[in-house]
Write a protein that holds these residues in place. Structure first.
Motif, PDB file in Angstrom:
ATOM      1  N   CYS A  15       7.068 -31.066  24.930  1.00 31.77           N
ATOM      2  CA  CYS A  15       7.256 -30.606  26.302  1.00 31.77           C
ATOM      3  C   CYS A  15       6.724 -29.191  26.431  1.00 31.77           C
ATOM      4  O   CYS A  15       6.775 -28.405  25.476  1.00 31.77           O
ATOM      5  CB  CYS A  15       8.741 -30.655  26.680  1.00 31.77           C
ATOM      6  N   GLY A  38      10.455 -35.968  26.173  1.00 32.12           N
ATOM      7  CA  GLY A  38       9.513 -34.897  26.390  1.00 32.12           C
ATOM      8  C   GLY A  38       8.967 -34.845  27.812  1.00 32.12           C
ATOM      9  O   GLY A  38       9.592 -35.250  28.771  1.00 32.12           O
ATOM     10  N   SER A  69      15.072 -34.668  24.803  1.00 29.16           N
ATOM     11  CA  SER A  69      13.602 -34.682  24.731  1.00 29.16           C
ATOM     12  C   SER A  69      13.091 -35.668  23.687  1.00 29.16           C
ATOM     13  O   SER A  69      11.989 -36.221  23.847  1.00 29.16           O
ATOM     14  CB  SER A  69      13.074 -33.280  24.412  1.00 29.16           C
TER      15      SER A  69
END
Length: 330
Positions: free
Chosen positions: A24, A71, A326
């Protein structure tokens, strides 16, 4: 599709969340540490061909809805190529993506033309300084530009996801409500869940959905929207004067586990039957180990048969997963 993928509690599973990367470009305080995040090596991430093969297998089992997550999915190289591949899979009736919006200015047209009809944009503040504090990135202006670009292509209203945290969200409730009233957006407040990398979540950090509705409703009266499909996670509320609507995902204070229709595949190929699963099923090992489509289908059926009854957040036996949001895929 005549086959129905069901669990031991009688829930029909037709929705697959596909995490295309654990990486990310933000470092949101409720998801990642500011520094030191370790991501999966590239070779451990499912290829586009592996993702598409798996989606083709599970659509034969009754999966018809896909949501791409991370992500941040837009940082996956050549994402429109994957979108085009997935859109061509027989049985995929609906495909959407959740994004932080940073790259929408650049990518909206290409993703739409590749077959992506809908997006959700995660945006937890409309204030530049607070946005910077929450995401650890000073880029609110770029997200807003991307959101505007997205309205030219994707299905309206575009859903905006707001993580509801005490000390952050209260003083922006009316601003977000105004956004839903004046723009082509449906703002959805999502209660803060215990999937943070710092593992500092406590129940008193959660801004309850009931308080959100009460505060907004005191300014602009709201009416609950009755929908035929009650398996959707968001409860919808329409402004009584007809100017837009907001959504509420009260996953902590009012869990909707009893109607859950979702499973998840992580970027590194692990099947999770609940966002808060402790156990995973290694699909990547099957994909790369010579397993037939039938073998993989039977593995999915067996995993879904043992799908958890719920996440147990409000119960004494709750255990927070080792993975963060994530690395799971939202």
């Amino acid at each position: 599709m005549s086959y129905q993928l069901t669990d031991s509690f009688g829930r029909t599973i037709n929705n697959l969340r596909v995490s295309v990367t654990d990486q990310c470009n933000f470092r949101c305080i409720y998801c990642m540490p500011e520094v030191g995040m370790i991501f999966q090596p590239r070779e451990e991430i499912l290829t586009f061909e592996e993702i598409t093969r798996f989606v083709g297998i599970v659509t034969e089992l009754g999966i018809s809805k896909l949501r791409l997550t991370g992500g941040e999915p837009t940082v996956r190289k050549d994402l429109p190529v994957l979108l085009r591949m997935l859109a061509a899979v027989p049985g995929v009736q609906d495909m959407a993506m959740t994004t932080n919006g940073f790259l929408l200015k650049k990518m909206s047209r290409d993703m739409f033309e590749a077959g992506l009809p809908r997006i959700n944009v995660s945006m937890d503040s409309l204030d530049e300084e607070k946005f910077k504090e929450m995401t650890r990135r000073d880029v609110l202006h770029k997200v807003l530009d991307g959101l505007e670009e997205a309205t030219r292509y994707f299905q309206l209203p575009i859903k905006i996801n707001v993580v509801a945290m005490k000390g952050y969200t209260e003083d922006e409730l009316l601003d977000f409500a105004e956004l839903a009233r004046t723009g082509p957006y449906q703002v959805r407040f999502i209660e803060f869940m215990p999937l943070d990398a710092d593992r500092s979540w406590t129940r008193d950090q959660v801004l309850d959905g009931a308080e959100i509705i009460e505060r907004i409703g005191a300014r602009w009266p709201l009416d609950a929207v009755k929908r035929p499909d009650q398996r959707e996670p968001a409860d919808l509320f329409r402004f009584r004067d007809g100017k837009g609507e907001i959504g509420l995902i009260a996953s902590v204070s009012e869990p909707f586990c009893g109607s859950c229709n979702r499973i998840r595949i992580t970027a590194d190929g692990k099947l999770r039957t609940c966002l808060f699963s402790i156990d995973e099923t290694d699909i990547k090992a099957l994909l790369r180990g010579g397993a037939s489509d039938g073998d993989i289908a039977e593995t999915v059926i067996e995993a879904v048969r043992h799908k958890e009854p719920g996440h147990h957040i409000n119960e004494p036996d709750f255990v927070q997963p080792e993975r963060t949001m994530s690395s799971i895929g939202g």
